[in-house]
Structure formats: C-alpha cells, structure tokens
Design a protein around this motif. Structure first.
Motif, PDB file in Angstrom:
ATOM      1  N   GLU A  22       6.001  -8.016  -6.327  1.00 38.36           N
ATOM      2  CA  GLU A  22       6.585  -6.195  -6.275  1.00 38.36           C
ATOM      3  C   GLU A  22       5.611  -5.701  -7.348  1.00 38.36           C
ATOM      4  N   VAL A  23       5.227  -6.172  -7.897  1.00 40.39           N
ATOM      5  CA  VAL A  23       5.265  -4.576  -9.156  1.00 40.39           C
ATOM      6  C   VAL A  23       3.102  -4.640  -9.251  1.00 40.39           C
ATOM      7  N   LYS A  24       2.941  -3.348  -7.725  1.00 40.49           N
ATOM      8  CA  LYS A  24       1.897  -3.460  -7.372  1.00 40.49           C
ATOM      9  C   LYS A  24       0.321  -3.139  -8.170  1.00 40.49           C
ATOM     10  N   TRP A  70       1.702 -10.510 -24.742  1.00 38.41           N
ATOM     11  CA  TRP A  70       2.247 -10.566 -22.714  1.00 38.41           C
ATOM     12  C   TRP A  70       0.297 -11.427 -22.859  1.00 38.41           C
ATOM     13  N   GLN A  71      -1.207 -10.979 -24.007  1.00 35.25           N
ATOM     14  CA  GLN A  71      -2.568 -11.370 -23.416  1.00 35.25           C
ATOM     15  C   GLN A  71      -1.980 -13.677 -22.893  1.00 35.25           C
ATOM     16  N   GLY A  72      -1.099 -14.286 -23.613  1.00 37.64           N
ATOM     17  CA  GLY A  72      -1.029 -15.860 -22.893  1.00 37.64           C
ATOM     18  C   GLY A  72      -1.103 -15.580 -21.437  1.00 37.64           C
ATOM     19  N   GLY A  73      -0.451 -15.037 -21.090  1.00 36.43           N
ATOM     20  CA  GLY A  73       0.226 -15.472 -19.444  1.00 36.43           C
ATOM     21  C   GLY A  73      -1.681 -14.652 -18.660  1.00 36.43           C
ATOM     22  N   GLU A  74      -0.695 -15.382 -17.729  1.00 40.20           N
ATOM     23  CA  GLU A  74      -2.098 -14.790 -16.421  1.00 40.20           C
ATOM     24  C   GLU A  74      -0.981 -14.502 -14.856  1.00 40.20           C
ATOM     25  N   ILE A  75      -0.285 -14.155 -14.831  1.00 39.34           N
ATOM     26  CA  ILE A  75       1.223 -13.823 -14.150  1.00 39.34           C
ATOM     27  C   ILE A  75       1.134 -12.940 -12.564  1.00 39.34           C
ATOM     28  N   THR A  76       0.094 -11.899 -12.384  1.00 40.37           N
ATOM     29  CA  THR A  76       0.615 -11.174 -11.821  1.00 40.37           C
ATOM     30  C   THR A  76       0.415 -11.799 -10.282  1.00 40.37           C
ATOM     31  N   ARG A  77       0.089 -13.254  -9.612  1.00 47.06           N
ATOM     32  CA  ARG A  77       0.678 -13.289  -8.663  1.00 47.06           C
ATOM     33  C   ARG A  77       1.042 -13.789  -8.093  1.00 47.06           C
ATOM     34  N   TRP A  78       2.389 -13.867  -9.657  1.00 43.20           N
ATOM     35  CA  TRP A  78       4.064 -14.206  -8.955  1.00 43.20           C
ATOM     36  C   TRP A  78       5.285 -13.228  -8.406  1.00 43.20           C
ATOM     37  N   ILE A  79       4.602 -12.580  -9.444  1.00 38.02           N
ATOM     38  CA  ILE A  79       5.372 -10.465  -9.418  1.00 38.02           C
ATOM     39  C   ILE A  79       4.709 -10.012  -8.265  1.00 38.02           C
ATOM     40  N   ILE A 103       9.776  -2.684 -15.275  1.00 41.87           N
ATOM     41  CA  ILE A 103       8.045  -2.163 -14.171  1.00 41.87           C
ATOM     42  C   ILE A 103       8.476  -1.254 -13.782  1.00 41.87           C
ATOM     43  N   ARG A 104       9.285  -1.611 -12.808  1.00 43.83           N
ATOM     44  CA  ARG A 104       9.034  -0.723 -11.033  1.00 43.83           C
ATOM     45  C   ARG A 104       9.439   0.897 -12.126  1.00 43.83           C
ATOM     46  N   ILE A 105      10.813   0.750 -12.715  1.00 43.24           N
ATOM     47  CA  ILE A 105      11.337   1.789 -12.882  1.00 43.24           C
ATOM     48  C   ILE A 105      10.654   2.882 -13.656  1.00 43.24           C
ATOM     49  N   ALA A 113       1.727  -5.715 -14.344  1.00 38.83           N
ATOM     50  CA  ALA A 113       1.855  -6.440 -14.516  1.00 38.83           C
ATOM     51  C   ALA A 113       2.351  -8.098 -15.365  1.00 38.83           C
ATOM     52  N   ALA A 114       0.989  -7.343 -16.066  1.00 37.50           N
ATOM     53  CA  ALA A 114       0.234  -8.551 -17.162  1.00 37.50           C
ATOM     54  C   ALA A 114       0.693  -8.082 -18.052  1.00 37.50           C
ATOM     55  N   ARG A 115       0.941  -6.745 -18.719  1.00 40.63           N
ATOM     56  CA  ARG A 115       1.999  -6.699 -19.758  1.00 40.63           C
ATOM     57  C   ARG A 115       3.518  -6.045 -19.841  1.00 40.63           C
ATOM     58  N   GLY A 116       4.014  -7.056 -18.469  1.00 40.91           N
ATOM     59  CA  GLY A 116       5.625  -7.000 -18.299  1.00 40.91           C
ATOM     60  C   GLY A 116       5.815  -7.851 -19.545  1.00 40.91           C
ATOM     61  N   TYR A 117       5.613  -8.354 -19.948  1.00 41.05           N
ATOM     62  CA  TYR A 117       5.934  -9.521 -21.096  1.00 41.05           C
ATOM     63  C   TYR A 117       5.929  -8.491 -22.932  1.00 41.05           C
ATOM     64  N   TYR A 118       5.185  -7.296 -22.507  1.00 40.20           N
ATOM     65  CA  TYR A 118       5.163  -6.526 -23.537  1.00 40.20           C
ATOM     66  C   TYR A 118       6.812  -5.802 -23.891  1.00 40.20           C
TER      67      TYR A 118
END
Length: 288
Positions: A22-24, A11-20, A275-277, A29-34
C-alpha cells in the motif's frame, strides 16, 4: 540507577518493501522504521528520562549485500555510534525505541557487560531472529538474536562488548520460523520458546523459566509483530494467532515483578498509514 531513553531509528536491517504494497514509493517503505521510531517516542509517556538519539543515515544509496548482510557497512557504523553513546552515558537501565529488531543488539550486549553476564533475555516476537550471514534472507533484523549471542558478521560483532548465552534466552510468542533450517538451528542452540497459547492465560511459564535461568536481571525485547493482526497491525508481519496487547503488557509487567528489568526495547513499528499521510502532505502547496 541511571535510566536513559535511546531512540534508535535504524531501518537498514530490513528488506520489507514487498510486504507493504500500500506504500507505493519503495524508498519510503524501506525507511518506514525510521518514522516508526520517531512516532514511538512521541507516543510514549514522558518519564523525564534523558533521551538520546542514535545517528542513523536516511541516504538512499544503492542497497547492497556485503558478506551476507544487507547494508552491512551502514549498520556497522551505526552500531559503533550507538555503542559510543552508551560508553559516554554509562546507563544502568536502557529503554530503546526502534527501528527494526536489531536495535536491541547494542543496548542488550552493553547491559550484559555492565552486569557481568548476570542478564537473561526474553525475546517477545513472532520470529526467532536467529538467521546468519549467507542464509536466504540477508536482513540484519532477522540476525538480531544471533548477534546478541556473538554470532554473525565479524565487523558488526566486533563492535559488541559482550554476548548472551543461549541458556539465558527465552522466546515468547514465537509462531513463524519461515524455513525449516531455522527450526533446526533453534534446536541446536537449545533456546526454549513459548507459543502465544502458552502465555494466553498467565505468565507462569515465563516466571518459571526466569527463576530457573540463574540471572538476577532481565532485558526484554518487544517486537510489535508478535501482536495478533486480528486486533492490530502495527508492524510488517501479519502472521495470525498472535498475542493480544493486554497479554504482552501483562507478561512484561510480570517479568519486571519477577526480576530486575534493566533493558526494554520496543521495535519493528511500521506506521503504514502515517507514511502515506506524510507522502500526501509533502505534495501539498505551502507545505513543501
């Protein structure tokens, strides 16, 4: 022919939290790919393949950019761990379930070495993933194709056993370059691409390229953000006018009929709802 399934929850290759948004919790959010990689393995049919998992840390240390790459040291260590698995197993074919886009780099370069460079790479993605360290965006998942070409961070690239030449790379579904410099870089590298509209009705353009590239074997990277968000949103990207699910399935199957498919990656799943669940369940009594 030995085929393995490689679960690669990097998951470390992405910097993606600003694009999701809805995940507070930005850490979740950062570890969502995991979680996405684990869900792909759960959802994929059980084909009896030997399944191995690349050890990926979920430690939430401070995320830092080193030599132009976010979380470079963790990625380099995980690259080495993935390569160690393949060196021991020595598979002929690899199914990789990620994780962000860079999970294709180790298996594809391993297969390029395994077959003496007789490998073409079809990269099905909304983005070309040819950024380099020092570019505006430091996420390694956007550097995946250049890493496969042997370009990029020296510490990471030194772990890779081979490279894939640009004339054996085809982009399919490409529709978002993000910055003009990436457009120019693709032209300079000479990598051909096919827009979603060019594979809407048939795979003839892909088959034509495969027959002209000179390789007898092929690896396919399927980034889920190539899919049209009007049909499904399985990834971070929501660029409109993408490929339909049936179109992606047809293109990949047509590729496998045309050449010997030795590598298939499914990457970039971002299970926003799951992730939210998960976060909700973690706050319930008797489940903690």
């Amino acid at each position: 022919m030995k085929t393995i399934r490689l679960i690669y929850p990097q998951w470390q290759g992405g910097e993606i939290t600003r694009w999701i948004p809805e995940v507070k919790d930005p850490a979740e959010a950062a570890r969502g790919y995991y979680l996405g990689a684990r869900l792909l393995n759960f959802l994929a049919p059980d084909s009896g393949q030997r399944t191995l998992t690349v050890p990926v840390t979920t430690d939430l240390v401070e995320r830092t950019v080193t030599d132009g790459v976010l979380d470079r040291d963790a990625i380099a260590a995980q690259t080495r761990a993935a390569m160690d698995i393949l060196r021991v197993e020595r598979p002929d074919r690899i199914v990789t379930l990620g994780g962000e886009c860079s999970v294709s780099v180790v298996p594809f370069t391993y297969l390029a070495e395994r077959y003496g460079g007789d490998v073409a790479m079809v990269w099905i993605d909304a983005h070309p993933d040819i950024t380099l360290p020092g570019d505006a965006y430091a996420g390694y998942h956007a550097m995946a194709v250049t890493a496969c070409m042997g370009l990029g961070d020296g510490r990471i690239v030194s772990e890779l056993p081979a490279k894939i030449d640009s004339d054996k790379i085809l982009f399919v579904g490409l529709r978002d370059w993000e910055r003009e410099e990436i457009v120019e870089r693709q032209k300079r590298y000479g990598i051909r691409h096919l827009a979603p509209s060019e594979v809407r009705e048939s795979s003839d353009a892909v088959r034509g390229w495969l027959n002209a590239c000179g390789a007898s074997k092929v690896v396919v990277h399927f980034d889920m953000d190539v899919l049209d968000p009007a049909e499904i949103i399985p990834a971070v990207g929501v660029v409109p006018d993408g490929m339909k699910m049936e179109e992606v399935v047809r293109v990949i199957n047509d590729i496998a009929r045309e050449k010997e498919l030795v590598g298939l990656t499914v990457a970039e799943p971002m299970p926003r709802t799951a992730i939210r669940i998960k976060s909700m369940l973690e706050r319930l009594p008797l489940l903690k």
